[in-house]
Every structure is written in C-alpha cells, then in structure tokens.
Design a protein around this motif. Structure first.
Motif, mmCIF file in Angstrom:
data_model
loop_
_atom_site.group_PDB
_atom_site.id
_atom_site.type_symbol
_atom_site.label_atom_id
_atom_site.label_comp_id
_atom_site.label_asym_id
_atom_site.label_seq_id
_atom_site.Cartn_x
_atom_site.Cartn_y
_atom_site.Cartn_z
ATOM 1 N N LEU A 1 1.056 -1.108 0.324
ATOM 2 C CA LEU A 1 -0.415 -0.049 -0.372
ATOM 3 C C LEU A 1 0.916 0.865 0.376
ATOM 4 N N HIS A 2 0.399 1.932 -1.405
ATOM 5 C CA HIS A 2 1.421 3.406 -1.310
ATOM 6 C C HIS A 2 0.599 4.515 -1.120
ATOM 7 N N GLN A 3 0.897 5.205 0.413
ATOM 8 C CA GLN A 3 -0.253 6.355 0.893
ATOM 9 C C GLN A 3 -1.900 6.157 0.161
ATOM 10 N N GLY B 1 -17.421 9.477 3.656
ATOM 11 C CA GLY B 1 -17.831 11.385 4.171
ATOM 12 C C GLY B 1 -17.342 11.587 4.992
ATOM 13 N N SER B 2 -17.535 12.703 5.413
ATOM 14 C CA SER B 2 -16.630 13.431 5.595
ATOM 15 C C SER B 2 -15.009 12.568 6.796
ATOM 16 N N TYR B 3 -15.451 11.813 7.488
ATOM 17 C CA TYR B 3 -14.574 11.242 8.491
ATOM 18 C C TYR B 3 -13.285 10.217 7.555
ATOM 19 N N GLU B 4 -12.169 10.293 8.617
ATOM 20 C CA GLU B 4 -10.563 10.080 7.274
ATOM 21 C C GLU B 4 -10.539 8.384 8.356
ATOM 22 N N ALA B 5 -11.114 7.543 7.676
ATOM 23 C CA ALA B 5 -11.341 6.505 7.903
ATOM 24 C C ALA B 5 -9.518 6.022 8.174
ATOM 25 N N ILE B 6 -8.449 6.000 7.296
ATOM 26 C CA ILE B 6 -7.380 5.621 6.710
ATOM 27 C C ILE B 6 -6.632 6.930 5.946
ATOM 28 N N LYS B 7 -5.923 7.071 6.925
ATOM 29 C CA LYS B 7 -4.535 8.264 6.359
ATOM 30 C C LYS B 7 -3.868 7.999 6.432
ATOM 31 N N SER B 8 -3.200 8.210 4.357
ATOM 32 C CA SER B 8 -2.391 7.911 3.635
ATOM 33 C C SER B 8 -0.979 7.327 4.484
ATOM 34 N N SER C 1 -7.174 7.775 -2.662
ATOM 35 C CA SER C 1 -5.794 8.489 -2.894
ATOM 36 C C SER C 1 -4.686 7.130 -3.120
ATOM 37 N N GLY C 2 -3.963 7.010 -3.681
ATOM 38 C CA GLY C 2 -2.629 6.229 -3.192
ATOM 39 C C GLY C 2 -3.176 4.948 -4.023
ATOM 40 N N GLU C 3 -2.052 4.339 -4.017
ATOM 41 C CA GLU C 3 -2.135 2.957 -4.809
ATOM 42 C C GLU C 3 -2.213 1.515 -4.064
ATOM 43 N N GLY D 1 -6.654 5.821 11.641
ATOM 44 C CA GLY D 1 -6.989 5.430 10.723
ATOM 45 C C GLY D 1 -4.810 5.356 10.467
ATOM 46 N N PHE D 2 -4.454 4.878 11.529
ATOM 47 C CA PHE D 2 -2.881 5.489 11.123
ATOM 48 C C PHE D 2 -1.462 4.262 11.150
#
Ligand code: ADP
Ligand code: ADP
Length: 228
Positions: A4-6, A12-19, A55-57, A213-214
């Motif tokens: 997983l890359h970034q 919605g507005s909730y960031e479950a996984i952050k980069s 976003s990310g790969e 999410g980190f």
C-alpha cells in the motif's frame, strides 16, 4: 506481495485511513491490531480494493489493483481469498455447495469441481461434513468451511477479518492451526486483523499497530505458538 502506497480512505467527512504505506512480504503471517473503530477492517478491505481508496496505490501479487478495469480486478481477486468474523456462509446450501460456489463463480471446470471441493474440505478436516448445512456446525467448523471456500481457487493471499472473534478459545486454536498450516504448506501469505492480542501474538511474524486511521508502529513478533 502486498504494497500500500500512501493510501487514504474517507467515509463522508470521516477519514478512516490516513495516507498509510505498508509492505507485506510473500509467505508472511502479518497481523493488524488495534481498538474497535481504529480502521483495521477498512485497511484490510483496501488490500483487495473492496474499499476503493480515495488516493494512493494498492499492489498485490505484482498487479497494481488500483489501475485495473472492473473485469481485470475481478480476475485479480481470484488470487486473494478472504474470511470474515461472521463467516458469511449461505445457510440454504450444504457445506459442499458453499465451497463449490466460489468455483462456479470463477468458471472452474465443472467435472473437476467435486474433487476440488472435497480436497479443500479435507485440508480443513471437514470432508465428513460435506452434506451438512451451516446451522448444524459449530462456529469453528463454520469458519473452517469459509476457509475451504477461500482456498478453492488457490489464492496466494488470504485476508482474515477478525477470524476468531466469534469463537471460544478451543475453536480459536482450531482455526489458527488451519491458518498456520495454509501458510506453511501452501505458501499462502496470511493477513490477520484482530483486536485480540493473544491471537496476533500466537502466529504473526510482524504486527502493525493501528489506531485512528494510522499505523503507529510495526512490531517484529516471535510467535508464542497456539495455546488457548
Ligand atoms: P475496525 O476494523 O478497526 O473496528 P473499521 O475499519 O471497521 O474499524 O472502521 C473504521 C471507522 O470507519 C469506524 O469509525 C467505522 O464506523 C467507519 N466505517 C467503516 N466502514 C464504513 C462505511 N462503509 N461507512 C461509513 N463509515 C464506515
Ligand atoms: P463482519 O464481521 O461479518 O465482517 P461487520 O459487522 O464487521 O461484518 O461489518 C460489515 C460491513 O459494515 C462492512 O462492509 C463495513 O464496511 C460496514 N460498516 C462498518 N461500520 C460502518 C459504519 N459506521 N457505517 C456504515 N457501514 C459500516
């Protein structure tokens, strides 16, 4: 094997996984641990793009899943098995037919299906239960049927989402033994999400600690063995 890359994912507005970036090596048993709501299940579902990253790969078995067409992605997923906390068996089908479904979906030659189903059931120690229905099985047996189904198409990777969280300690041991055998004898890379420290410590070689999410840390673990 899995990279997983970034990768980021919001609901919605909730960031479950952050980069998040991570690499899981071929042949590893890799654990993901953290509290409820940390993002573990989302992280696992990003590995076969059941959740599409914002976003990310995501690369698995040398294929960049995030750049595939839907048809290509379906084909790539044949080499990525998955099991769940609540088994997700079809209650109106026999054990045999639950496993056969995954062979039907991939167009596995019809004449060889029964033999392949029985081979997978034998691997998890359940040939004798082929004509039973899920309701007649214990939780550990249900999970082993789900594992047989996941193995039917000879995956290189098995993703396990809280595989023992519905089970008592003796059936937890039974399921972990099967996961370890799959890793050792079939050379399948196994990823296990769990909130249970004992489960992760027993068989995982590396462990990602997830919260909010980190990935906070990645720990090298000396597996303690399966003692429940
Ligand atoms: P964990 O597996 O660590 O318990 P999850 O990955 O299931 O955590 O969930 C992380 C967060 O994202 C939680 O707050 C959860 O409610 C939320 N979430 C997960 N899936 C969805 C979804 N499909 N829609 C909205 N929110 C979701
Ligand atoms: P299982 O244990 O069988 O894996 P779960 O109870 O963990 O099933 O949840 C399965 C589904 O619920 C997943 O598709 C997950 O994305 C979704 N989900 C989890 N949290 C939320 C949420 N807060 N809002 C909407 N969907 C969610």
């Amino acid at each position: 094997m899995i990279t997983l890359h970034q990768v980021s994912k919001s609901f919605g507005s909730y960031e479950a996984i952050k980069s998040v970036s991570l690499t899981i090596n071929r042949g590893e048993i890799y654990g993901i641990i953290g509290p409820s709501g940390a993002g573990k299940s989302t992280l696992l579902r990003l590995m076969n793009v059941l959740e599409k990253p914002d976003s990310g790969e995501v690369e698995v078995n040398g294929q960049l899943l995030t750049s595939l067409t839907p048809a290509e992605l379906r084909r790539a997923r044949q080499s990525i098995g998955m099991i769940f906390q609540h088994f997700h068996l079809l209650s109106n089908k026999t054990v045999h037919d639950n496993v056969a479904v995954s062979l039907e979906l991939t167009g596995f030659p019809r004449k060889q299906r029964r033999a392949r189903v029985m081979e997978c059931l034998a691997f998890v120690g359940l040939e004798h239960a082929a004509s039973k229905y899920p309701a007649q099985l214990s939780g550990g047996q249900k999970q082993r049927v789900a594992i047989a189904r996941a193995l039917a198409n000879s995956p290189q990777v098995l993703l396990c989402d809280e595989p023992t969280s519905s089970l008592d300690s003796s059936t937890t041991a039974e399921v972990l033994q099967v996961l370890q055998k799959i890793n050792q004898t079939l050379d399948v890379t196994v990823v296990i999400v769990s909130h249970e420290l004992d489960v992760i410590k027993s068989i995982c070689q590396r462990v990602a600690v997830v919260d909010d999410g980190f990935i906070y840390d990645t720990i090298i673990n000396e597996p303690t063995g399966i003692q429940f």
